[in-house]
Design a protein around this motif. Sequence first.
Motif, short mmCIF file in Angstrom:
data_model
loop_
_atom_site.label_atom_id
_atom_site.label_comp_id
_atom_site.label_asym_id
_atom_site.label_seq_id
_atom_site.Cartn_x
_atom_site.Cartn_y
_atom_site.Cartn_z
N ALA A 21 0.73 -1.28 -0.08
CA ALA A 21 0.05 0.11 -0.04
C ALA A 21 0.90 1.35 0.11
N ARG A 22 2.13 1.24 0.85
CA ARG A 22 2.82 2.39 0.63
C ARG A 22 3.34 2.79 -0.70
N VAL A 23 3.34 1.94 -1.50
CA VAL A 23 3.52 2.33 -3.02
C VAL A 23 2.17 2.66 -3.90
N PHE A 24 1.53 1.95 -3.70
CA PHE A 24 0.13 1.98 -4.61
C PHE A 24 -0.76 2.96 -4.10
N ASP A 25 -0.89 3.37 -2.93
CA ASP A 25 -1.63 4.43 -2.27
C ASP A 25 -1.42 5.75 -2.66
N GLY A 27 0.02 8.78 -5.43
CA GLY A 27 0.43 9.05 -6.74
C GLY A 27 -0.70 8.63 -7.96
N GLU A 28 -0.30 8.53 -9.13
CA GLU A 28 -0.94 7.87 -10.47
C GLU A 28 -0.36 6.83 -10.86
N ASP A 29 -1.32 5.87 -11.45
CA ASP A 29 -0.86 4.68 -12.28
C ASP A 29 0.10 5.42 -13.41
N PRO A 30 1.18 4.72 -13.35
CA PRO A 30 2.34 5.27 -14.62
C PRO A 30 1.69 4.22 -15.96
N ASP A 31 2.35 4.71 -16.96
CA ASP A 31 2.03 3.99 -18.06
C ASP A 31 2.39 2.44 -17.79
N PRO A 32 1.67 1.44 -18.20
CA PRO A 32 1.99 0.20 -17.75
C PRO A 32 3.33 -0.44 -18.24
N ARG A 33 3.76 0.18 -19.42
CA ARG A 33 5.03 -0.34 -20.00
C ARG A 33 6.01 -0.06 -19.19
N PHE A 34 6.10 1.10 -18.26
CA PHE A 34 7.07 1.26 -17.27
C PHE A 34 7.08 0.54 -16.20
N SER A 35 5.81 0.11 -15.46
CA SER A 35 5.79 -0.86 -14.47
C SER A 35 6.16 -2.15 -15.00
N LEU A 36 5.69 -2.53 -15.98
CA LEU A 36 6.40 -4.03 -16.67
C LEU A 36 7.99 -3.90 -16.80
N ALA A 37 8.51 -2.78 -16.95
CA ALA A 37 9.82 -2.83 -17.36
C ALA A 37 10.86 -2.99 -15.86
N ASN A 38 9.93 -2.18 -14.88
CA ASN A 38 10.36 -2.16 -13.47
C ASN A 38 10.32 -3.68 -13.13
N ILE A 91 14.08 -3.61 -2.84
CA ILE A 91 14.26 -1.97 -2.63
C ILE A 91 14.21 -1.28 -4.05
N GLY A 92 14.89 -1.86 -5.03
CA GLY A 92 14.95 -1.21 -6.29
C GLY A 92 13.63 -1.28 -6.73
N TRP A 93 12.76 -2.17 -6.90
CA TRP A 93 11.39 -2.10 -7.18
C TRP A 93 10.59 -0.99 -6.58
N LEU A 94 10.40 -1.08 -5.23
CA LEU A 94 9.83 -0.22 -4.37
C LEU A 94 10.24 1.27 -4.77
N ARG A 95 11.48 1.43 -4.72
CA ARG A 95 11.92 2.96 -5.00
C ARG A 95 11.48 3.28 -6.47
N THR A 96 11.67 2.50 -7.49
CA THR A 96 11.37 2.74 -8.79
C THR A 96 9.87 3.21 -9.21
N GLU A 97 8.93 2.01 -8.54
CA GLU A 97 7.49 2.15 -8.80
C GLU A 97 7.16 3.31 -8.07
N LEU A 106 14.04 8.68 -11.67
CA LEU A 106 14.29 7.32 -11.25
C LEU A 106 15.53 7.25 -10.20
N PRO A 107 15.47 6.40 -9.18
CA PRO A 107 16.68 6.42 -8.40
C PRO A 107 17.61 5.62 -8.90
N PRO A 108 18.91 5.43 -8.31
CA PRO A 108 19.84 4.62 -8.81
C PRO A 108 19.50 3.18 -7.94
N PRO A 109 20.27 2.12 -8.65
CA PRO A 109 20.48 0.92 -7.61
C PRO A 109 21.09 1.06 -6.39
N ALA A 110 20.45 0.90 -5.28
CA ALA A 110 21.09 0.97 -4.03
C ALA A 110 22.16 0.13 -3.64
#
Length: 132
Positions: A21-25, A27-38, A91-97, A106-110
């Motif tokens: 929820a801390r991610v999906f609650d 902002g707005e849903d991004p273009d699905p292509r970006f979420s799928l790339a993530n 961590i990367g998925w959370l931060r990027t999403e 977009l954040p760099p890989p931690a």
Amino acid sequence: MVVDTDSSSSPAPEAPRRWPARVFDRGEDPDPRFSLANERTFLAWIRTSLALFAAGIALEALNLPVAPGLRRAAAVVLIVLGAAAPVQAWIGWLRTEAALRLGRSLPPPALALPLGVALAVVGVLVLIGLLR
């Protein structure tokens, strides 16, 4: 036949709750292509983890002509890296999403730098072990 198109008589179905929820609650849903790339990047880190585990186990199991102490040290480092890569994936998925949803850069890989340095250490250990 008359169809009632008035939607006020029945409530709209509630969208399923997404996790985390801390991610999906936010902002707005991004273009699905970006979420799928993530997601593909997440899976690439998981594949990297499996390869690191396999390399660490193989280094020790194949009894390569590397000094035993250095071979074991390199194998342990590879296995520890294999355990760290899924942490980077999550961590990367959370931060990027979150960045995608909030329209931020977009954040760099931690953990990319520590993982890279540790792999370089493994290479040096194996090289030294081969030359002994």
